[in-house]
Write an enzyme that holds these catalytic residues in place. Structure first.
Site, PDB file in Angstrom:
ATOM      1  N   HIS A  90       0.839  -1.200   0.000  1.00 12.47           N
ATOM      2  CA  HIS A  90       0.000   0.000   0.000  1.00 12.47           C
ATOM      3  C   HIS A  90       0.884   1.264   0.000  1.00 12.47           C
ATOM      4  O   HIS A  90       0.678   2.173  -0.798  1.00 12.47           O
ATOM      5  CB  HIS A  90      -0.914  -0.036   1.235  1.00 12.47           C
ATOM      6  N   GLU A  91       1.870   1.281   0.889  1.00 11.78           N
ATOM      7  CA  GLU A  91       2.738   2.467   0.987  1.00 11.78           C
ATOM      8  C   GLU A  91       3.541   2.663  -0.293  1.00 11.78           C
ATOM      9  O   GLU A  91       3.759   3.796  -0.735  1.00 11.78           O
ATOM     10  CB  GLU A  91       3.672   2.353   2.196  1.00 11.78           C
ATOM     11  N   HIS A  94       1.473   4.508  -2.827  1.00 14.94           N
ATOM     12  CA  HIS A  94       1.491   5.968  -2.707  1.00 14.94           C
ATOM     13  C   HIS A  94       2.724   6.546  -3.425  1.00 14.94           C
ATOM     14  O   HIS A  94       2.648   7.565  -4.096  1.00 14.94           O
ATOM     15  CB  HIS A  94       1.546   6.393  -1.236  1.00 14.94           C
ATOM     16  N   GLU A 170      -6.143   6.733  -1.329  1.00 19.47           N
ATOM     17  CA  GLU A 170      -5.955   5.591  -0.439  1.00 19.47           C
ATOM     18  C   GLU A 170      -6.481   4.304  -1.079  1.00 19.47           C
ATOM     19  O   GLU A 170      -5.884   3.248  -0.929  1.00 19.47           O
ATOM     20  CB  GLU A 170      -6.654   5.839   0.910  1.00 19.47           C
TER      21      GLU A 170
HETATM   22 ZN   LIG Z   1      -2.307   5.225   2.558  1.00 17.32          ZN
END
Ligand SMILES: [Zn+2]
Length: 256
Positions: A90-91, A94, A170
């Site tokens: 997930h990171e 980003h 997100e």
């Molecule tokens: Zn996030």
């Protein structure tokens, strides 16, 4: 720009200690995933954020050679390797999807709109009530409380816009993390842990207006849908036992 780009690299280390992660069971799959997604990092750092809270968190930050992958000690203590991997995916999402730069662009426009509104609203209110309030004009220091009130009003009314912007990114990072980490069960388990401080099952309207991240319900639904549609290869009986690394690796995507 300071908050999004500079603080994570130059300010955060003033408040917490970053140490290189040595456990190859945790570090190696994270670095493999970083390489697979074009992130120039050679080390993973652990940060002692348990000093401030018990939230699980991680990030990929940096620019021009300062890129760094870090995860906090809460994540290491509270999560399984699968959960850690999906969080790092997930990171990385980003980072790879350039969310920091998109944020800077978005907030530049957003603050431009805020100041344009402030100018217009001050002129409007002062022309009506300026005399009664004994404010001589927009350059009078006495205008400050009124300016603060009008800005607060602007930020309150635009809360859903900010939240939609953030939540969309997100969700993109979630999808990236599922594809990169291939740990839908880990993802769902982490989403449940985030229920510590974020309501898991809000009404759709509540999520739309007030949530800056997708709700647990939305995230777990996405993870389970991903699992159903992308991991059937793992259920197929195989003559040979698969090496553990196969369990993490991608089923070959079918061409469209
Ligand atoms: Zn996030």
């Amino acid at each position: 720009m300071f908050t999004a780009l500079i603080a994570p690299v130059y300010i955060a280390p003033l408040f917490n200690t970053y140490t290189k992660l040595t456990d190859p069971k945790i570090k190696d799959p994270i670095l493999s995933m970083a390489r697979a997604n074009g992130i120039p990092a050679t080390d993973v750092y652990e940060v002692d954020e348990s000093r401030q809270s018990n939230r699980v968190s991680a990030n990929v930050s940096g620019f021009w050679g300062t890129e760094r992958i870090s995860l906090n000690d809460n994540l290491l203590k509270r999560c399984t390797p699968e959960e850690i991997l999906t969080t790092m995916g997930h990171e990385m999402g980003h980072y790879v999807l350039n969310h920091v730069y998109k944020d800077i662009f978005f907030y530049a426009l957003f603050f431009l709109a805020a100041f344009a509104f402030l100018n217009w609203a001050l002129q409007w209110t002062l022309s009506r009530w300026g005399e009664r309030w004994q404010i001589r004009g927009i350059t009078d220091i006495a205008v400050l409380p009124l300016a603060a009130l009008l800005l607060a009003l602007f930020f309150f009314v635009t809360t859903p816009i900010n939240n939609i912007w953030s939540r969309t990114q997100e969700y993109e990072a979630d999808i990236f993390g599922l594809n990169a980490g291939r740990q839908p069960d880990g993802e769902a388990a982490v989403d449940l842990k985030l229920g510590d401080y974020r309501k898991l099952d809000p009404s759709p309207l509540e999520e739309f207006l007030f949530f800056d991240h997708p709700s647990g319900r939305t995230r777990i639904t996405a993870a389970m849908r991903w699992k159903k549609e992308n991991m059937s290869i793992l259920d197929e009986p195989s003559a040979e036992p698969k090496p553990p690394s196969m369990l993490r690796s991608a089923p070959t995507p079918q061409s469209p």
